[in-house]
Design a protein around this motif. Structure first.
Motif, short mmCIF file in Angstrom:
data_model
loop_
_atom_site.label_atom_id
_atom_site.label_comp_id
_atom_site.label_asym_id
_atom_site.label_seq_id
_atom_site.Cartn_x
_atom_site.Cartn_y
_atom_site.Cartn_z
N TYR A 14 1.26 -1.14 -0.02
CA TYR A 14 0.18 -0.08 -0.23
C TYR A 14 0.46 1.02 -0.20
O TYR A 14 2.03 1.12 0.66
N ASP A 15 0.47 2.47 -0.82
CA ASP A 15 0.67 3.80 -0.86
C ASP A 15 0.40 4.56 -1.24
O ASP A 15 -0.78 4.66 -1.42
N VAL A 16 0.41 5.59 -0.42
CA VAL A 16 0.02 6.70 -0.39
C VAL A 16 0.90 7.91 -0.76
O VAL A 16 2.05 8.34 -0.11
N HIS A 17 0.60 8.89 -1.55
CA HIS A 17 0.95 10.13 -1.50
C HIS A 17 0.51 11.79 -2.10
O HIS A 17 -0.82 11.72 -2.18
N ARG A 18 0.13 12.68 -1.01
CA ARG A 18 -0.28 13.85 -1.56
C ARG A 18 0.18 14.64 -2.34
O ARG A 18 1.62 14.40 -2.99
N LEU A 52 4.25 1.06 -7.79
CA LEU A 52 5.84 1.19 -8.71
C LEU A 52 5.81 0.42 -6.86
O LEU A 52 6.48 -0.09 -6.35
N HIS A 53 5.95 1.78 -5.96
CA HIS A 53 5.89 1.84 -4.34
C HIS A 53 5.32 0.68 -4.28
O HIS A 53 5.50 0.33 -3.14
N ALA A 54 3.72 0.71 -4.08
CA ALA A 54 2.67 -0.28 -3.69
C ALA A 54 3.25 -1.69 -4.32
O ALA A 54 3.68 -2.83 -2.74
MG MG Z 1 5.80 5.99 -2.17
#
Ligand code: MG
Length: 169
Positions: A14-18, A52-54
């Motif tokens: 899981y990932d999140v970005h502002r 790609l981070h997730a």
């Molecule tokens: Mg990230």
């Protein structure tokens, strides 16, 4: 470190970005290695590719290895602006070294804008290339106007991957 005898193994990421305007630190918006023209972009140390981070974390998770933040420090100048395909590449190197290959990947990107639909196949194809399998699925969803993601101020991605013993050679 797991062994192929334990296979198959599942991993979740899981990932999140502002998301911000360029003037407030928003980088060009890249999702699954595909560049989008959009007014807002991710705030990040690397290129901020949330998908790609997730995916990287899902692969590392399946192996029971440290997560992306532990492997690639977000304060290390070496990773500044880095193409996140290199994170996936390192995770895949570890998958192969452990005797596994990717069975399949299923991922969901949650964003209000831009619409993912028209570029979804491009993203899917890029992930397939990075993971060495065509068994890749990508879904796009909005957050129904709710919370920061729903207001277009953030982007999220979820990924689930199955790795299986590589018995092909
Ligand atoms: Mg990230």
């Amino acid at each position: 470190m797991s062994t192929p005898q334990d296979s198959p193994r599942i991993g979740h990421g899981y990932d999140v970005h502002r998301l911000e305007l360029p003037a407030d630190g928003g980088l060009p918006l890249v999702i699954g290695g595909v560049r989008f023209e959009h007014v807002h972009g991710p705030v990040a140390h690397s290129d901020g590719d949330v998908l790609l981070h997730a995916v990287t974390d899902a692969l590392l998770g399946a192996l029971g290895e440290p997560d992306i933040g532990q492997l690639f420090s977000d304060t290390d100048p070496k990773h500044q602006g880095q193409d996140s395909a290199e994170f996936v590449g390192e995770a895949m190197r570890r998958v192969r070294a452990a005797g596994y290959r990717v069975g399949n990947l299923d991922a969901t990107v949650v964003l209000e804008r831009p619409k993912l639909g028209p570029r979804k196949e491009e993203i899917r194809a890029r992930l397939a290339e990075l993971l060495g399998t065509d068994a890749v699925n990508v879904k796009g969803k909005t957050h129904e106007g709710l919370d920061a993601v729903g207001r277009g101020k953030a982007i999220e991605a979820h990924a689930v991957v199955l790795i299986v013993a590589d018995t092909r050679n």
